[in-house]
Design a protein around this motif. Structure first.
Motif, PDB file in Angstrom:
ATOM      1  N   HIS A  63       1.366   5.461  -2.051  1.00 42.24           N
ATOM      2  CA  HIS A  63       0.322   6.061  -3.224  1.00 42.24           C
ATOM      3  C   HIS A  63       1.998   7.097  -4.400  1.00 42.24           C
ATOM      4  O   HIS A  63       2.229   8.005  -3.352  1.00 42.24           O
ATOM      5  N   GLU A  89      -7.892   2.767  -2.620  1.00 43.13           N
ATOM      6  CA  GLU A  89      -8.092   3.263  -0.573  1.00 43.13           C
ATOM      7  C   GLU A  89      -9.430   3.760  -0.973  1.00 43.13           C
ATOM      8  O   GLU A  89      -9.702   4.713  -1.355  1.00 43.13           O
ATOM      9  N   HIS A 111      -5.672  -2.173   5.211  1.00 46.43           N
ATOM     10  CA  HIS A 111      -3.821  -0.963   5.722  1.00 46.43           C
ATOM     11  C   HIS A 111      -3.770  -0.444   6.974  1.00 46.43           C
ATOM     12  O   HIS A 111      -4.908   0.265   7.036  1.00 46.43           O
ATOM     13  N   ASP A 133       3.106   2.645   2.907  1.00 44.97           N
ATOM     14  CA  ASP A 133       1.948   4.019   2.707  1.00 44.97           C
ATOM     15  C   ASP A 133       2.992   5.559   2.182  1.00 44.97           C
ATOM     16  O   ASP A 133       2.532   6.550   2.663  1.00 44.97           O
ATOM     17  N   HIS A 154       0.433  -1.213   0.183  1.00 43.54           N
ATOM     18  CA  HIS A 154      -0.068  -0.020   0.028  1.00 43.54           C
ATOM     19  C   HIS A 154       0.841   0.955   0.083  1.00 43.54           C
ATOM     20  O   HIS A 154       1.236   1.667   0.775  1.00 43.54           O
TER      21      HIS A 154
HETATM   22 ZN   LIG Z   1      -3.070   4.784   2.170  1.00 38.67          ZN
END
Ligand SMILES: [Zn+2]
Length: 268
Positions: free
Chosen positions: A22, A107, A168, A214, A20
């Motif tokens: 971005h 997400e 997550h 993350d 996970h």
């Molecule tokens: Zn996230």
């Protein structure tokens, strides 16, 4: 010291996976390339709104970078009411159209950061339910955010009979973690150490764990999954390499990444 040296030696040979992050929010491409170069060979990048989903689709090469599309609760609560339904429908359409190019829906989730957001719980739950229904229909896994909202997240997951669930940035305690495992969910640990997190890692089997950076919200780049892997290795009393092998396997199985890579080859 010797253990540390051994770790470094193994490290150069070890494949990692980031369950996970971005990537579309990471300003410097070099950070992404460096992570892949140093062994983070499977990276799941999660979209958080319409623009982010578009960029995630562009970034996904289905070789090292795999996209999950969704709208996170932070964007759900900030959307003007008049645009909310339309935006959700548009993004579910995007997920449907790209079903074979993506590996998950995320997400998504619930965020009760403060009273204002908690006051919008019904609106958040309704959006989450729509994404979960799409995930069930399309047989895609979901990456779920649950800040200060874990018990409501469990309720929505139970009500919708969600399958292939990834919690997550898990914030629950060991008992919550066991409830997740009973339901067959996966939990991922961010690259931060805490005593509660150690108890969570200790309480559940490694087969229910994944590592996440993350990035750039928590870690700087996907390479920070190293810290998550190291935390799991320490708590479980295994080597870094053993933890990495298992956690990477878990992530690739959960998101069916090998199948996705094969499809890419067939398409070429
Ligand atoms: Zn996230």
């Amino acid at each position: 010291m010797i253990e540390q040296q051994k770790d470094m030696l193994f490290r150069s040979l070890t494949e990692l996976a980031d369950a996970h992050c971005h990537l579309d929010l990471i300003p410097d491409d070099a950070l992404i390339k460096n992570s892949i170069g140093k062994g983070v060979l499977s990276i799941i990048t999660d979209g958080v709104d319409t623009g982010s989903n578009m960029r995630s689709l562009e970034l996904a090469d289905n070789r090292n970078i795999f996209a999950a599309l969704g709208i996170d609760p932070e964007h759900i609560v900030k959307l003007p009411k008049s645009e909310l339904e339309r935006t959700i429908e548009f993004n579910i359409g995007l997920i449907r159209q790209n079903r074979n190019k993506i590996v998950g829906i995320g997400e998504i989730g619930l965020d009760y950061k403060d009273d204002k957001w908690k006051g919008m719980a019904d609106l958040q739950k309704s959006a989450l339910t729509k994404f979960i229904k799409a995930a069930i229909e399309l047989d895609l896994p979901i990456s779920v955010h649950s800040r200060k909202s874990l018990s409501d997240v469990f309720d929505v997951l139970d009500e919708t009979r969600a399958r292939r669930v990834h919690l997550h940035y898990f914030e629950g305690d060991a008992e919550d973690a066991k409830l997740a495992v009973e339901r067959g969910y996966m939990i991922s640990v961010p690259p931060i150490e805490s005593s509660k997190r150690k108890r969570v890692i200790a309480a559940i089997p490694i087969k229910n764990l994944m590592a996440e950076s993350d990035a750039p919200v928590v870690g700087k780049s996907p390479l920070d999954v190293e810290t998550s892997v190291r935390n799991v290795a320490t708590v479980k009393g295994i080597t870094f390499e053993e933890a990495a092998t298992q956690l990477t396997r878990n992530t690739k199985d959960f998101f069916r990444i090998d199948r996705q890579k094969q499809d890419r080859l067939i398409r070429i």
